[in-house]
Motif scaffolding. Structure first.
Motif, PDB file in Angstrom:
ATOM      1  N   GLY A  95      55.193  42.383  43.659  1.00 23.48           N
ATOM      2  CA  GLY A  95      54.183  43.224  42.774  1.00 23.48           C
ATOM      3  C   GLY A  95      53.221  42.447  42.436  1.00 23.48           C
ATOM      4  O   GLY A  95      52.645  42.906  41.015  1.00 23.48           O
ATOM      5  N   SER A  96      52.864  41.432  42.591  1.00 19.05           N
ATOM      6  CA  SER A  96      52.058  40.159  42.013  1.00 19.05           C
ATOM      7  C   SER A  96      50.384  40.588  42.706  1.00 19.05           C
ATOM      8  O   SER A  96      49.773  39.704  42.009  1.00 19.05           O
ATOM      9  CB  SER A  96      52.234  38.798  41.792  1.00 19.05           C
ATOM     10  OG  SER A  96      52.561  38.641  43.137  1.00 19.05           O
ATOM     11  N   LEU A  97      50.376  41.027  43.843  1.00 15.44           N
ATOM     12  CA  LEU A  97      49.244  41.276  44.450  1.00 15.44           C
ATOM     13  C   LEU A  97      47.994  41.917  43.745  1.00 15.44           C
ATOM     14  O   LEU A  97      48.393  43.131  43.407  1.00 15.44           O
ATOM     15  CB  LEU A  97      49.289  41.634  45.702  1.00 15.44           C
ATOM     16  CG  LEU A  97      48.106  41.518  46.780  1.00 15.44           C
ATOM     17  CD1 LEU A  97      47.570  40.186  47.187  1.00 15.44           C
ATOM     18  CD2 LEU A  97      48.349  42.348  48.216  1.00 15.44           C
ATOM     19  N   LYS A  98      46.935  41.479  43.537  1.00 22.18           N
ATOM     20  CA  LYS A  98      45.746  42.019  42.870  1.00 22.18           C
ATOM     21  C   LYS A  98      44.426  42.251  43.883  1.00 22.18           C
ATOM     22  O   LYS A  98      44.354  41.458  44.747  1.00 22.18           O
ATOM     23  CB  LYS A  98      45.361  41.330  41.523  1.00 22.18           C
ATOM     24  CG  LYS A  98      46.501  41.180  40.481  1.00 22.18           C
ATOM     25  CD  LYS A  98      47.224  42.542  40.099  1.00 22.18           C
ATOM     26  CE  LYS A  98      48.369  42.536  39.056  1.00 22.18           C
ATOM     27  NZ  LYS A  98      48.656  43.797  38.685  1.00 22.18           N
ATOM     28  N   ALA A  99      43.602  43.117  43.105  1.00 21.20           N
ATOM     29  CA  ALA A  99      42.175  43.280  44.224  1.00 21.20           C
ATOM     30  C   ALA A  99      41.582  42.154  44.231  1.00 21.20           C
ATOM     31  O   ALA A  99      40.747  41.837  45.238  1.00 21.20           O
ATOM     32  CB  ALA A  99      41.714  44.527  43.584  1.00 21.20           C
ATOM     33  N   LYS A 100      41.690  41.199  43.355  1.00 22.60           N
ATOM     34  CA  LYS A 100      40.926  39.938  43.396  1.00 22.60           C
ATOM     35  C   LYS A 100      41.475  38.934  44.302  1.00 22.60           C
ATOM     36  O   LYS A 100      40.741  38.152  44.506  1.00 22.60           O
ATOM     37  CB  LYS A 100      40.796  39.314  41.758  1.00 22.60           C
ATOM     38  CG  LYS A 100      42.285  38.883  41.270  1.00 22.60           C
ATOM     39  CD  LYS A 100      42.302  38.314  39.972  1.00 22.60           C
ATOM     40  CE  LYS A 100      43.481  37.605  39.484  1.00 22.60           C
ATOM     41  NZ  LYS A 100      44.456  36.584  40.538  1.00 22.60           N
ATOM     42  N   ASP A 101      42.543  39.183  44.818  1.00 22.58           N
ATOM     43  CA  ASP A 101      43.275  38.119  45.686  1.00 22.58           C
ATOM     44  C   ASP A 101      42.954  38.329  47.226  1.00 22.58           C
ATOM     45  O   ASP A 101      43.055  37.664  47.944  1.00 22.58           O
ATOM     46  CB  ASP A 101      44.830  38.103  45.406  1.00 22.58           C
ATOM     47  CG  ASP A 101      45.301  38.010  44.383  1.00 22.58           C
ATOM     48  OD1 ASP A 101      44.723  36.906  43.555  1.00 22.58           O
ATOM     49  OD2 ASP A 101      46.389  38.511  43.707  1.00 22.58           O
ATOM     50  N   PHE A 102      42.156  39.471  47.464  1.00 25.87           N
ATOM     51  CA  PHE A 102      41.842  39.661  48.821  1.00 25.87           C
ATOM     52  C   PHE A 102      40.307  40.241  48.799  1.00 25.87           C
ATOM     53  O   PHE A 102      39.852  41.112  47.840  1.00 25.87           O
ATOM     54  CB  PHE A 102      42.741  40.430  49.562  1.00 25.87           C
ATOM     55  CG  PHE A 102      43.035  41.832  49.097  1.00 25.87           C
ATOM     56  CD1 PHE A 102      42.533  43.049  49.510  1.00 25.87           C
ATOM     57  CD2 PHE A 102      43.888  42.061  48.048  1.00 25.87           C
ATOM     58  CE1 PHE A 102      42.822  44.120  48.807  1.00 25.87           C
ATOM     59  CE2 PHE A 102      44.333  42.899  47.406  1.00 25.87           C
ATOM     60  CZ  PHE A 102      43.642  44.167  47.883  1.00 25.87           C
ATOM     61  N   LYS A 103      39.722  40.509  50.081  1.00 24.37           N
ATOM     62  CA  LYS A 103      38.173  41.433  50.419  1.00 24.37           C
ATOM     63  C   LYS A 103      38.696  42.198  51.523  1.00 24.37           C
ATOM     64  O   LYS A 103      39.214  41.833  52.443  1.00 24.37           O
ATOM     65  CB  LYS A 103      37.387  40.283  50.416  1.00 24.37           C
ATOM     66  CG  LYS A 103      35.980  40.922  50.820  1.00 24.37           C
ATOM     67  CD  LYS A 103      35.106  39.697  51.156  1.00 24.37           C
ATOM     68  CE  LYS A 103      33.438  40.546  51.544  1.00 24.37           C
ATOM     69  NZ  LYS A 103      32.668  39.449  51.919  1.00 24.37           N
ATOM     70  N   VAL A 104      38.177  43.479  51.304  1.00 23.04           N
ATOM     71  CA  VAL A 104      38.233  44.375  52.438  1.00 23.04           C
ATOM     72  C   VAL A 104      36.884  44.928  52.831  1.00 23.04           C
ATOM     73  O   VAL A 104      36.015  45.269  51.997  1.00 23.04           O
ATOM     74  CB  VAL A 104      39.212  45.640  51.795  1.00 23.04           C
ATOM     75  CG1 VAL A 104      39.125  46.709  53.009  1.00 23.04           C
ATOM     76  CG2 VAL A 104      40.538  45.474  51.382  1.00 23.04           C
TER      77      VAL A 104
END
Length: 381
Positions: A95-104
């Motif tokens: 539950g620690s994944l955030k939008a800042k951690d990846f690019k779509v």
């Protein structure tokens, strides 16, 4: 059996074949336009009737690595055209994944690659997940008109997607789930019949693992030996006939060490110089395989069924986006034009070929009957 009877049977068979082919053509045409039976549940909303699936999701992503691609397919099996916003929901097991951690990034048919945006209304924190809109947002943070799409009944739409994770992304098990916010369109006005709703097909999502990149060598290792020359070792030997001979031994190689061989002081010159023992290493040689070959990175390929997501992913609970009539009209026109273009180019439809074959058989049957009639008239005359 007489020739006349044989020709008659052939003509009858040809006519029968043409009728069968014509019937098959008509059945295929009906099947192409009719929607599935009402047993598909008329009470369900448009969002629930849209079939959502992900294809080709890699089983591994590398933190800090290149983007990897997959497809997002939306099938409309309802009796009505549907309008929708497409989303992808990302979540990891911790539950620690955030939008800042990846690019779509996403690509609609016939268009270029664009970057997705965090869904308006708190999509970065809902359900300890990150909800990404496959579209753009306006200055007020709402989905732009171009983000709204239409898929007509009996049709489907495929969106290409590629995702990359930052070097600081949390490692471990994660998953991605297709999401839509959709509404059915009225058959006459082509406007939404309600305010729409979210649908999240968690069971059709795909799991994957975020891994750390494999270590790679920083450069060529420096050889530890200092006595092995890089070129061919050719010593020169010049004996002195009188006195205590001195043998000068000068390697022609470019290595830095120099060696001086001294003859024995017995008065008899030693003509055979002392040659240094050859070494097995060479600075010009390639490093050992263990030093030069990095461990291969995971392929990231996906074969067969996607990995299951072994943690719950719920329907988004953010503020629903608004469906603006003007945007619906624009999206509907784009969908109609795309369907017409597909029909013009064939779209894999083989009814034309079947019609042509049926026509050819029908002509052959008629020709056979004409020949039989003329022959019978000639015999009677």
């Amino acid at each position: 059996m007489s020739i006349r009877r044989t020709l008659a049977l052939a003509g009858a068979a040809a006519l029968a074949s043409s009728m069968v082919l014509a019937g098959a053509q008509g059945a295929m045409a009906v099947g192409a336009t009719d929607a599935p039976s009402a047993a598909a549940s008329a009470e369900k909303t448009a969002a629930q009737l849209l079939g959502l699936s992900l294809q080709g999701v890699p089983d591994t992503f590398i933190a800090g690595g290149d983007a990897r691609e997959f497809s997002y397919k939306i099938d409309n099996s309802s009796k009505h055209d549907d309008v929708f916003y497409p989303f992808l929901k990302f979540k990891n097991k911790a539950g620690s994944l955030k939008a800042k951690d990846f690019k779509v990034e996403y690509q609609l048919p016939g268009e270029g690659w664009q970057t997705g945006a965090v869904a308006p209304g708190g999509g970065d924190g809902d359900d300890s997940a990150a909800l990404i809109l496959l579209g753009q947002v306006d200055g007020d943070g709402n989905p732009s008109d171009d983000a709204l799409l239409v898929v007509n009944h009996g049709k489907n739409l495929t969106i290409k997607v590629r995702v990359s994770f930052t070097g600081d992304a949390p490692l471990g098990k994660a998953g991605v789930v297709p999401v839509v916010f959709a509404a059915a369109l009225d058959d006459d006005s082509h406007l939404p019949t309600d305010n729409g709703g979210f649908s999240c097909e968690g069971i059709r999502g795909a799991g994957f693992t975020i891994k750390k990149a494999a270590p790679t060598p920083t450069g060529k290792p420096t050889p530890t030996t200092t006595t092995s020359p890089t070129g061919t070792h050719t010593p020169t030997h010049t004996p002195t006939p009188t006195g205590s001979p001195t043998t000068s031994h000068t390697p022609t190689a470019t290595a830095t060490p120099s060696t001086t061989a001294t003859a024995t002081p017995t008065g008899t010159p030693t003509t055979q110089p002392t040659t240094p023992a050859p070494t097995t290493g060479s600075p010009s040689a390639s490093p050992s395989a263990s030093a030069s070959t990095a461990a291969p990175a995971p392929s990231g390929s996906s074969t067969g069924a996607p990995e299951p997501i072994d943690f719950p992913v719920s329907v988004p609970k953010i503020t629903p986006p608004k469906i603006v009539p003007a945007a619906v009209t624009k999206a509907k026109a784009a969908a109609d034009n795309a369907d017409k273009a597909l029909a013009t180019t064939g779209g894999g439809d083989d009814t034309t070929a079947i019609a042509g074959a049926g026509g050819a058989v029908l002509v052959a049957g008629i020709g056979t009957l004409v020949v039989l009639r003329r022959r019978k008239s000639a015999q009677q005359g």
